[in-house]
Motif scaffolding. Structure first.
Motif, PDB file in Angstrom:
ATOM      1  N   LEU A  81       7.121  13.814  -0.717  1.00 15.34           N
ATOM      2  CA  LEU A  81       8.851  13.061  -0.708  1.00 15.34           C
ATOM      3  C   LEU A  81       8.333  11.606  -0.924  1.00 15.34           C
ATOM      4  O   LEU A  81       7.500  11.067  -0.326  1.00 15.34           O
ATOM      5  N   THR A  82       9.096  11.236  -1.895  1.00 14.47           N
ATOM      6  CA  THR A  82       8.931   9.863  -2.358  1.00 14.47           C
ATOM      7  C   THR A  82      10.148   9.064  -2.357  1.00 14.47           C
ATOM      8  O   THR A  82      11.348   9.548  -2.850  1.00 14.47           O
ATOM      9  N   THR A  83       9.900   7.791  -2.020  1.00 17.05           N
ATOM     10  CA  THR A  83      11.160   6.900  -2.126  1.00 17.05           C
ATOM     11  C   THR A  83      10.651   5.585  -3.082  1.00 17.05           C
ATOM     12  O   THR A  83       9.364   5.777  -3.573  1.00 17.05           O
ATOM     13  N   ALA A  84      11.423   4.576  -3.330  1.00 22.66           N
ATOM     14  CA  ALA A  84      10.721   3.424  -3.910  1.00 22.66           C
ATOM     15  C   ALA A  84       9.850   2.711  -3.218  1.00 22.66           C
ATOM     16  O   ALA A  84       8.773   2.365  -3.977  1.00 22.66           O
ATOM     17  N   ASP A  85       9.569   2.921  -1.875  1.00 27.32           N
ATOM     18  CA  ASP A  85       8.591   2.226  -1.193  1.00 27.32           C
ATOM     19  C   ASP A  85       7.724   3.070  -0.236  1.00 27.32           C
ATOM     20  O   ASP A  85       6.713   2.433   0.284  1.00 27.32           O
ATOM     21  N   SER A  86       7.829   4.338  -0.332  1.00 25.44           N
ATOM     22  CA  SER A  86       7.106   5.074   0.566  1.00 25.44           C
ATOM     23  C   SER A  86       6.810   6.417  -0.082  1.00 25.44           C
ATOM     24  O   SER A  86       7.656   7.043  -0.780  1.00 25.44           O
ATOM     25  N   THR A  87       5.688   7.074   0.269  1.00 25.90           N
ATOM     26  CA  THR A  87       5.289   8.484   0.336  1.00 25.90           C
ATOM     27  C   THR A  87       4.894   9.261   1.215  1.00 25.90           C
ATOM     28  O   THR A  87       4.179   8.781   1.994  1.00 25.90           O
ATOM     29  N   TYR A  88       5.300  10.547   1.315  1.00 26.24           N
ATOM     30  CA  TYR A  88       4.958  11.319   2.538  1.00 26.24           C
ATOM     31  C   TYR A  88       4.507  12.830   1.830  1.00 26.24           C
ATOM     32  O   TYR A  88       5.023  13.188   0.941  1.00 26.24           O
ATOM     33  N   VAL A  89       3.315  13.084   2.161  1.00 31.29           N
ATOM     34  CA  VAL A  89       2.656  14.215   1.786  1.00 31.29           C
ATOM     35  C   VAL A  89       2.882  15.283   2.632  1.00 31.29           C
ATOM     36  O   VAL A  89       2.516  15.009   3.972  1.00 31.29           O
ATOM     37  N   VAL A  90       3.420  16.611   2.363  1.00 26.10           N
ATOM     38  CA  VAL A  90       3.707  17.520   3.212  1.00 26.10           C
ATOM     39  C   VAL A  90       2.591  18.835   2.882  1.00 26.10           C
ATOM     40  O   VAL A  90       2.617  19.253   1.816  1.00 26.10           O
ATOM     41  N   ARG A  91       2.143  19.320   4.141  1.00 30.47           N
ATOM     42  CA  ARG A  91       1.275  20.666   3.875  1.00 30.47           C
ATOM     43  C   ARG A  91       1.771  21.493   4.939  1.00 30.47           C
ATOM     44  O   ARG A  91       1.887  21.381   6.074  1.00 30.47           O
ATOM     45  N   GLN A  92       2.290  22.740   4.659  1.00 26.39           N
ATOM     46  CA  GLN A  92       2.677  23.759   5.518  1.00 26.39           C
ATOM     47  C   GLN A  92       3.908  23.339   6.578  1.00 26.39           C
ATOM     48  O   GLN A  92       3.692  23.405   7.579  1.00 26.39           O
ATOM     49  N   GLY A  93       4.772  22.326   5.820  1.00 28.77           N
ATOM     50  CA  GLY A  93       6.027  22.011   6.495  1.00 28.77           C
ATOM     51  C   GLY A  93       5.761  20.819   7.552  1.00 28.77           C
ATOM     52  O   GLY A  93       6.487  20.211   8.209  1.00 28.77           O
ATOM     53  N   ARG A  94       4.398  20.253   7.537  1.00 26.50           N
ATOM     54  CA  ARG A  94       4.122  18.977   8.220  1.00 26.50           C
ATOM     55  C   ARG A  94       3.719  17.868   7.329  1.00 26.50           C
ATOM     56  O   ARG A  94       2.946  17.966   6.310  1.00 26.50           O
ATOM     57  N   VAL A  95       4.150  16.690   7.921  1.00 21.09           N
ATOM     58  CA  VAL A  95       3.558  15.624   7.285  1.00 21.09           C
ATOM     59  C   VAL A  95       2.131  15.298   7.501  1.00 21.09           C
ATOM     60  O   VAL A  95       1.901  15.260   8.681  1.00 21.09           O
ATOM     61  N   THR A  96       1.210  15.204   6.435  1.00 19.29           N
ATOM     62  CA  THR A  96      -0.131  14.948   6.773  1.00 19.29           C
ATOM     63  C   THR A  96      -0.453  13.653   6.260  1.00 19.29           C
ATOM     64  O   THR A  96      -1.646  13.211   6.686  1.00 19.29           O
ATOM     65  N   ARG A  97       0.179  13.055   5.378  1.00 16.73           N
ATOM     66  CA  ARG A  97      -0.391  11.674   5.005  1.00 16.73           C
ATOM     67  C   ARG A  97       1.088  10.990   4.572  1.00 16.73           C
ATOM     68  O   ARG A  97       1.947  11.363   4.044  1.00 16.73           O
ATOM     69  N   MET A  98       0.907   9.620   5.150  1.00 22.62           N
ATOM     70  CA  MET A  98       2.058   8.829   4.579  1.00 22.62           C
ATOM     71  C   MET A  98       1.400   7.680   4.048  1.00 22.62           C
ATOM     72  O   MET A  98       0.265   7.235   4.306  1.00 22.62           O
ATOM     73  N   ALA A  99       2.239   6.956   2.761  1.00 23.26           N
ATOM     74  CA  ALA A  99       1.563   5.642   2.332  1.00 23.26           C
ATOM     75  C   ALA A  99       2.805   4.841   2.061  1.00 23.26           C
ATOM     76  O   ALA A  99       3.912   5.052   1.970  1.00 23.26           O
ATOM     77  N   ALA A 100       2.576   3.538   2.247  1.00 18.08           N
ATOM     78  CA  ALA A 100       3.430   2.628   2.168  1.00 18.08           C
ATOM     79  C   ALA A 100       3.572   2.002   0.720  1.00 18.08           C
ATOM     80  O   ALA A 100       3.484   0.837   0.511  1.00 18.08           O
ATOM     81  N   ARG A 101       3.725   3.113  -0.162  1.00 14.21           N
ATOM     82  CA  ARG A 101       3.798   2.638  -1.372  1.00 14.21           C
ATOM     83  C   ARG A 101       4.393   3.927  -2.274  1.00 14.21           C
ATOM     84  O   ARG A 101       3.916   5.054  -1.837  1.00 14.21           O
ATOM     85  N   GLY A 102       5.571   3.545  -2.785  1.00  9.13           N
ATOM     86  CA  GLY A 102       6.338   4.829  -3.363  1.00  9.13           C
ATOM     87  C   GLY A 102       6.134   4.569  -4.975  1.00  9.13           C
ATOM     88  O   GLY A 102       5.245   4.648  -5.571  1.00  9.13           O
ATOM     89  N   SER A 103       7.377   5.077  -5.708  1.00  5.70           N
ATOM     90  CA  SER A 103       7.291   5.289  -6.776  1.00  5.70           C
ATOM     91  C   SER A 103       7.962   4.110  -7.893  1.00  5.70           C
ATOM     92  O   SER A 103       9.199   3.906  -7.306  1.00  5.70           O
ATOM     93  N   VAL A 104       7.428   3.516  -8.340  1.00  4.71           N
ATOM     94  CA  VAL A 104       8.051   2.260  -9.171  1.00  4.71           C
ATOM     95  C   VAL A 104       9.188   2.918 -10.347  1.00  4.71           C
ATOM     96  O   VAL A 104       9.977   2.401 -10.657  1.00  4.71           O
ATOM     97  N   PHE A 105       8.813   4.287 -10.585  1.00 12.58           N
ATOM     98  CA  PHE A 105       9.801   4.816 -11.457  1.00 12.58           C
ATOM     99  C   PHE A 105      11.165   4.998 -11.005  1.00 12.58           C
ATOM    100  O   PHE A 105      12.168   5.124 -11.615  1.00 12.58           O
ATOM    101  N   LEU A 106      11.192   5.506  -9.714  1.00 12.69           N
ATOM    102  CA  LEU A 106      12.762   5.636  -9.140  1.00 12.69           C
ATOM    103  C   LEU A 106      13.791   4.721  -9.224  1.00 12.69           C
ATOM    104  O   LEU A 106      14.873   4.783  -9.812  1.00 12.69           O
ATOM    105  N   PRO A 107      13.320   3.481  -9.139  1.00 11.91           N
ATOM    106  CA  PRO A 107      14.287   2.266  -9.388  1.00 11.91           C
ATOM    107  C   PRO A 107      14.710   2.242 -10.772  1.00 11.91           C
ATOM    108  O   PRO A 107      15.833   1.762 -11.199  1.00 11.91           O
ATOM    109  N   LEU A 108      13.964   2.357 -11.628  1.00  9.09           N
ATOM    110  CA  LEU A 108      14.081   2.408 -13.071  1.00  9.09           C
ATOM    111  C   LEU A 108      14.760   3.636 -13.678  1.00  9.09           C
ATOM    112  O   LEU A 108      15.457   3.299 -14.679  1.00  9.09           O
ATOM    113  N   ILE A 109      14.684   4.970 -13.111  1.00  6.06           N
ATOM    114  CA  ILE A 109      15.276   6.000 -13.705  1.00  6.06           C
ATOM    115  C   ILE A 109      16.539   6.305 -13.003  1.00  6.06           C
ATOM    116  O   ILE A 109      17.229   7.069 -13.768  1.00  6.06           O
ATOM    117  N   GLU A 110      16.770   5.990 -11.995  1.00  2.18           N
ATOM    118  CA  GLU A 110      17.884   6.134 -11.250  1.00  2.18           C
ATOM    119  C   GLU A 110      18.801   4.907 -10.593  1.00  2.18           C
ATOM    120  O   GLU A 110      19.690   4.822 -10.796  1.00  2.18           O
TER     121      GLU A 110
END
Length: 127
Positions: A81-110
């Motif tokens: 799951l990604t936002t402009a400022d965060s990323t959440y990695v999900v394995r078997q339905g549970r969040v296993t890693r979070m990062a305070a860095r998202g995708s620079v592309f989301l603000p640019l493409i949407e």
């Protein structure tokens, strides 16, 4: 590039800076840009040993800045799951890693088309 005709802008002047460009992009498509997009893609990644790893990604984008990627069967609960400022990695339905860095592309493409320009600029500032 002064005097050039940028595609889609006709004879209009070249924007004076990035803020003016984003404002022009926003104004041209505000209320007309898609609010969601869903697609499936076959993804091939080369592993460290050189072997290709093939997976099906089920992607869903929701304006202005939400992207969900199910990797493999969505029922397995693996993805990102990604936002402009965060990323959440999900394995078997549970969040296993979070990062305070998202995708620079989301603000640019949407986001640039579906939210206030000031918010897009704020999201891009770290980059």
């Amino acid at each position: 590039m002064v005097g050039c005709r940028a595609s889609g802008f006709g004879a209009a002047r070249v924007p004076s800076d990035g803020t003016a460009l984003f404002a022009r992009m926003h104004d041209a498509y505000a209320g007309k840009w898609y609010r969601s997009l869903v697609f499936v893609q076959r993804t091939v990644m080369r592993g460290p040993g050189g072997a290709d790893q093939v997976a099906t990604w089920y992607e869903a984008l929701i304006a202005p800045d939400r992207l969900r990627i199910d990797i493999g069967s969505p029922g397995e609960g693996n993805g990102v799951l990604t936002t402009a400022d965060s990323t959440y990695v999900v394995r078997q339905g549970r969040v296993t890693r979070m990062a305070a860095r998202g995708s620079v592309f989301l603000p640019l493409i949407e986001g640039v088309y579906t939210q206030p320009v000031a918010r897009t600029l704020m999201q891009l500032e770290p980059y």
